[in-house]
Design a protein around this motif. Sequence first.
Motif, mmCIF file in Angstrom:
data_model
loop_
_atom_site.group_PDB
_atom_site.id
_atom_site.type_symbol
_atom_site.label_atom_id
_atom_site.label_comp_id
_atom_site.label_asym_id
_atom_site.label_seq_id
_atom_site.Cartn_x
_atom_site.Cartn_y
_atom_site.Cartn_z
ATOM 1 N N ILE A 167 22.891 45.838 35.242
ATOM 2 C CA ILE A 167 24.268 45.361 35.322
ATOM 3 C C ILE A 167 24.695 45.465 36.775
ATOM 4 C CG2 ILE A 167 26.650 45.669 34.548
ATOM 5 C CD1 ILE A 167 25.566 46.992 32.027
ATOM 6 N N THR A 168 25.006 44.335 37.386
ATOM 7 C CA THR A 168 25.325 44.359 38.810
ATOM 8 C C THR A 168 26.357 43.301 39.156
ATOM 9 O OG1 THR A 168 24.295 44.512 41.009
ATOM 10 C CG2 THR A 168 23.508 42.751 39.559
ATOM 11 N N ASP A 169 27.183 43.615 40.136
ATOM 12 C CA ASP A 169 28.195 42.706 40.674
ATOM 13 C C ASP A 169 27.744 42.346 42.074
ATOM 14 O OD1 ASP A 169 30.711 41.356 40.656
ATOM 15 O OD2 ASP A 169 31.590 42.984 41.828
ATOM 16 N N VAL A 170 27.418 41.087 42.294
ATOM 17 C CA VAL A 170 26.769 40.717 43.541
ATOM 18 C C VAL A 170 27.782 40.614 44.685
ATOM 19 C CG1 VAL A 170 24.929 39.505 42.333
ATOM 20 C CG2 VAL A 170 26.937 38.233 43.109
ATOM 21 N N PRO A 171 27.317 40.782 45.930
ATOM 22 C CA PRO A 171 28.223 40.680 47.091
ATOM 23 C C PRO A 171 28.922 39.334 47.152
ATOM 24 C CG PRO A 171 26.146 41.664 47.741
ATOM 25 C CD PRO A 171 25.965 41.180 46.322
ATOM 26 N N TYR A 172 30.156 39.371 47.668
ATOM 27 C CA TYR A 172 30.943 38.143 47.721
ATOM 28 C C TYR A 172 32.001 38.236 48.815
ATOM 29 C CZ TYR A 172 34.117 41.150 45.098
ATOM 30 O OH TYR A 172 34.890 42.207 44.699
ATOM 31 N N GLY A 173 32.374 37.082 49.353
ATOM 32 C CA GLY A 173 33.577 36.917 50.173
ATOM 33 C C GLY A 173 33.695 37.838 51.359
ATOM 34 N N GLU A 174 34.928 38.272 51.594
ATOM 35 C CA GLU A 174 35.250 39.056 52.774
ATOM 36 C C GLU A 174 34.924 40.539 52.615
ATOM 37 O OE1 GLU A 174 36.285 37.811 55.628
ATOM 38 O OE2 GLU A 174 36.144 35.820 54.754
ATOM 39 N N LEU A 175 34.838 41.023 51.368
ATOM 40 C CA LEU A 175 34.671 42.459 51.155
ATOM 41 C C LEU A 175 33.228 42.909 51.295
ATOM 42 C CD1 LEU A 175 37.099 43.033 48.151
ATOM 43 C CD2 LEU A 175 37.478 43.523 50.559
ATOM 44 N N ILE A 203 19.364 41.444 31.832
ATOM 45 C CA ILE A 203 19.979 41.422 33.156
ATOM 46 C C ILE A 203 21.358 40.782 33.030
ATOM 47 C CG2 ILE A 203 19.769 40.610 35.544
ATOM 48 C CD1 ILE A 203 16.723 40.252 34.949
ATOM 49 N N ALA A 204 22.394 41.488 33.487
ATOM 50 C CA ALA A 204 23.761 40.955 33.504
ATOM 51 C C ALA A 204 24.225 40.897 34.950
ATOM 52 C CB ALA A 204 24.692 41.818 32.674
ATOM 53 N N VAL A 205 24.513 39.704 35.422
ATOM 54 C CA VAL A 205 24.903 39.489 36.819
ATOM 55 C C VAL A 205 26.320 38.945 36.865
ATOM 56 C CG1 VAL A 205 24.344 38.370 38.997
ATOM 57 C CG2 VAL A 205 22.521 38.974 37.418
ATOM 58 N N SER A 206 27.177 39.618 37.636
ATOM 59 C CA SER A 206 28.567 39.196 37.794
ATOM 60 C C SER A 206 28.798 38.706 39.211
ATOM 61 C CB SER A 206 29.496 40.382 37.504
ATOM 62 O OG SER A 206 30.807 40.141 37.976
ATOM 63 N N CYS A 207 29.650 37.704 39.337
ATOM 64 C CA CYS A 207 30.060 37.263 40.666
ATOM 65 C C CYS A 207 31.441 36.627 40.571
ATOM 66 C CB CYS A 207 29.057 36.283 41.272
ATOM 67 S SG CYS A 207 28.969 34.688 40.432
ATOM 68 N N ARG A 208 32.092 36.472 41.699
ATOM 69 C CA ARG A 208 33.391 35.808 41.748
ATOM 70 C C ARG A 208 33.157 34.313 41.912
ATOM 71 N NH1 ARG A 208 38.550 38.896 43.880
ATOM 72 N NH2 ARG A 208 38.149 40.950 43.000
ATOM 73 N N ALA A 209 33.175 33.626 40.791
ATOM 74 C CA ALA A 209 32.921 32.186 40.791
ATOM 75 C C ALA A 209 33.271 31.637 39.413
ATOM 76 C CB ALA A 209 31.450 31.910 41.105
ATOM 77 N N ARG A 210 33.280 30.324 39.301
ATOM 78 C CA ARG A 210 33.529 29.711 37.989
ATOM 79 C C ARG A 210 32.353 29.965 37.062
ATOM 80 N NH1 ARG A 210 35.547 23.657 38.408
ATOM 81 N NH2 ARG A 210 35.721 24.055 36.168
ATOM 82 N N ARG A 211 31.145 29.994 37.637
ATOM 83 C CA ARG A 211 29.942 30.331 36.875
ATOM 84 C C ARG A 211 28.941 30.970 37.812
ATOM 85 N NH1 ARG A 211 30.060 24.810 36.909
ATOM 86 N NH2 ARG A 211 30.708 24.780 34.737
ATOM 87 N N VAL A 212 28.019 31.709 37.265
ATOM 88 C CA VAL A 212 27.013 32.384 38.074
ATOM 89 C C VAL A 212 25.956 31.367 38.495
ATOM 90 C CG1 VAL A 212 25.317 34.253 38.160
ATOM 91 C CG2 VAL A 212 27.422 34.533 36.815
ATOM 92 N N PRO A 213 25.687 31.232 39.805
ATOM 93 C CA PRO A 213 24.708 30.238 40.270
ATOM 94 C C PRO A 213 23.274 30.733 40.070
ATOM 95 C CG PRO A 213 25.634 31.430 42.143
ATOM 96 C CD PRO A 213 26.354 31.932 40.932
ATOM 97 N N LEU A 214 22.674 30.362 38.953
ATOM 98 C CA LEU A 214 21.359 30.878 38.568
ATOM 99 C C LEU A 214 20.203 29.998 39.013
ATOM 100 C CD1 LEU A 214 22.163 32.098 34.940
ATOM 101 C CD2 LEU A 214 21.900 33.498 37.007
ATOM 102 N N GLY A 215 20.498 28.872 39.635
ATOM 103 C CA GLY A 215 19.417 28.016 40.117
ATOM 104 C C GLY A 215 18.489 27.525 39.022
#
Length: 242
Positions: A167-175, A203-215
């Motif tokens: 379970i992880t929150d991926v890096p994003y933006g200014e922070l 695997i649970a992946v979080s990000c700040r977006a409309r959807r997680v870009p899983l390619g």
Amino acid sequence: MYRYATDRQDHGDLAGGKVLRSAPGMPGFPVRLADEVFQRAAALHGADRPPVVWDPCCGSGHLLTALGLLHPDRIAAVLAGDIDEAALSLARRNLALLTADGLRERRDELAGLHRAHGKDSHREAVAAADRLAARVRGIGSAVRRADVFDPAELRPAVAGHRPDLVITDVPYGELTRWRGAPAEPVAALVRSVAAVLAEDAVIAVSCRARRVPLGGLPAVGSLKVGHRAVAFLRAGQVRRQT
């Protein structure tokens, strides 16, 4: 939206900067959302034993520490990883709160601050530490440095454990920002992590977006709450597509 964390509990005791430590550039994670993601991932995994939970982009360790205090009887151990030494240092101090000694030490620190400064915030933090003490069950933890994009570094980072849930929150933006990220970093992270997991790991992946870009990687579930999207994947399916 919420399937498991349906009760609107007050999670103020678990806010970053109160009992759990925080630092600039290391944001916390919404506690109710963390609860929901954990319970969804555990249901997908389906094992009849408490899982080992791993966050390979742990930052301050807030997410794992909050989960360990929310579900002390449902988690066997937590593993934290990051490439940033300052983050790992803070994560170690936060994850120590999952033990009686670690929480007692933090409570004494907060009580000393209240005696020295008399601030209401310190008094409230001491009371929060006392309430959290009732949750502690001595969950084991390990904090190890590793580049999340390099399976050769991730294997020793999980040595001695068998992570069931990531379970992880991926890096994003200014922070927070990626360090040395390849193209399509979220997909690269998932592939790298899946390479060192058992087939049935989730695997649970979080990000700040409309959807997680899983390619194009195959998700088995998704969740959208506010500005965060979460994708759920099975390690075995990811490996077979890689």
